[in-house]
Design a protein around this motif. Structure first.
Motif, short mmCIF file in Angstrom:
data_model
loop_
_atom_site.label_atom_id
_atom_site.label_comp_id
_atom_site.label_asym_id
_atom_site.label_seq_id
_atom_site.Cartn_x
_atom_site.Cartn_y
_atom_site.Cartn_z
N ARG A 12 26.28 26.92 0.21
CA ARG A 12 24.83 27.29 0.46
C ARG A 12 23.89 25.93 0.23
O ARG A 12 22.89 25.57 0.95
N LEU A 16 21.42 24.37 2.94
CA LEU A 16 19.93 24.35 2.71
C LEU A 16 19.56 22.85 2.78
O LEU A 16 18.39 22.53 3.43
N ILE A 19 19.56 22.06 6.68
CA ILE A 19 18.46 22.80 7.22
C ILE A 19 17.37 22.13 7.02
O ILE A 19 16.19 21.95 7.86
N ASN A 23 15.04 20.40 10.14
CA ASN A 23 13.52 20.81 10.16
C ASN A 23 12.60 19.71 10.34
O ASN A 23 11.62 19.42 11.00
N ARG A 152 16.37 22.28 16.15
CA ARG A 152 15.66 23.69 15.82
C ARG A 152 17.00 24.62 15.94
O ARG A 152 17.19 25.46 14.90
N ALA A 155 19.27 23.99 13.01
CA ALA A 155 18.79 24.93 11.87
C ALA A 155 18.98 26.34 11.67
O ALA A 155 19.41 26.99 10.81
N LYS A 156 18.73 26.99 12.98
CA LYS A 156 18.80 28.29 13.28
C LYS A 156 20.42 28.72 12.97
O LYS A 156 20.53 29.83 12.20
N ASP A 159 20.91 28.69 9.32
CA ASP A 159 20.29 29.72 8.83
C ASP A 159 21.10 31.16 8.91
O ASP A 159 21.14 31.71 8.08
N ASP A 160 21.57 31.40 10.01
CA ASP A 160 22.09 32.54 10.19
C ASP A 160 23.41 32.42 9.49
O ASP A 160 24.10 33.60 9.00
N LEU A 162 23.65 31.36 6.55
CA LEU A 162 23.41 31.72 5.32
C LEU A 162 23.33 33.16 5.25
O LEU A 162 23.73 33.74 4.01
N GLY A 163 22.85 33.85 6.09
CA GLY A 163 22.63 35.26 6.15
C GLY A 163 24.00 36.06 6.19
O GLY A 163 23.97 36.96 5.49
#
Length: 190
Positions: A12, A16, A19, A23, A152, A155-156, A159-160, A162-163
């Motif tokens: 994680r 992060l 990411i 960004n 972008r 990073a998405k 982020d997914d 991490l979900g």
């Protein structure tokens, strides 16, 4: 031994951190594409475009491209690039590095045309140079925007990822190692 899906997870904190870096770089590229304009407020090429300013666009674009390349290189050297998500992120980083590298030459060509423009007396040649400047400058800005979009998307993807980790967290806690057998009184084991 860890289940296969746990080996495929990027920690994680590492995700992060990446990411945040993606960004920040995405914003730099996008801001440059928005800020670096050739046309005046009426949508026309200035009569005497600044060679120095246009050459600065090329220099700054080269620096941005180098930053994207360093980001891709750092991620490629990490152990995370071998995970499923890592491979997708690396592909997006490679795309951003390639696309961003095309911006500087187009800005340079714009500057070269601006330098030639004042010496051009033939209206047809002047028209050609002006159009070439507009196309080269717009292309360079488009390369910066497209590189920003690739970052972008990277990073998405993280982020997914991490979900998915948040979803799997309760499952992995329940599947911990079995409890050791209770010890016998007196410390004797059989």
């Amino acid at each position: 031994m860890k289940p296969d899906f746990q080996r495929d997870l990027i920690p994680r904190d590492d995700a992060l951190h990446l990411i945040g870096a993606l960004n920040a770089m995405k914003d730099k590229l996008h801001d440059a594409a928005q800020r670096w304009e050739l046309l005046d407020e009426n949508g026309h090429v200035p009569a005497a475009p600044s060679y120095t300013a246009l050459l600065q666009h090329a220099t700054d674009a080269q620096d941005l491209s180098r930053e994207v390349l360093r980001l891709a290189d750092a991620f490629a050297r990490s152990p995370h690039h071998t995970t499923r998500t890592g491979r997708t992120v690396l592909k997006q980083l490679a795309t951003a590095a390639t696309i961003s590298s095309h911006a500087a030459p187009h800005f340079t060509e714009t500057a070269e045309a601006a330098l030639s423009l004042p010496r051009t007396t033939n209206p047809t040649d002047r028209h050609y140079l002006t159009n070439r400047m507009v196309i080269d400058h717009a292309s360079a800005r488009a390369f910066l925007r497209r590189a920003s979009e690739s970052l972008r998307d990277a990073a998405k993807e993280l982020d997914d990822h991490l979900g998915v980790q948040r979803f799997l967290a309760p499952l992995t806690r329940r599947e911990g190692p079995p409890e050791p057998p209770p010890s016998r009184p007196g410390g004797l084991h059989r």
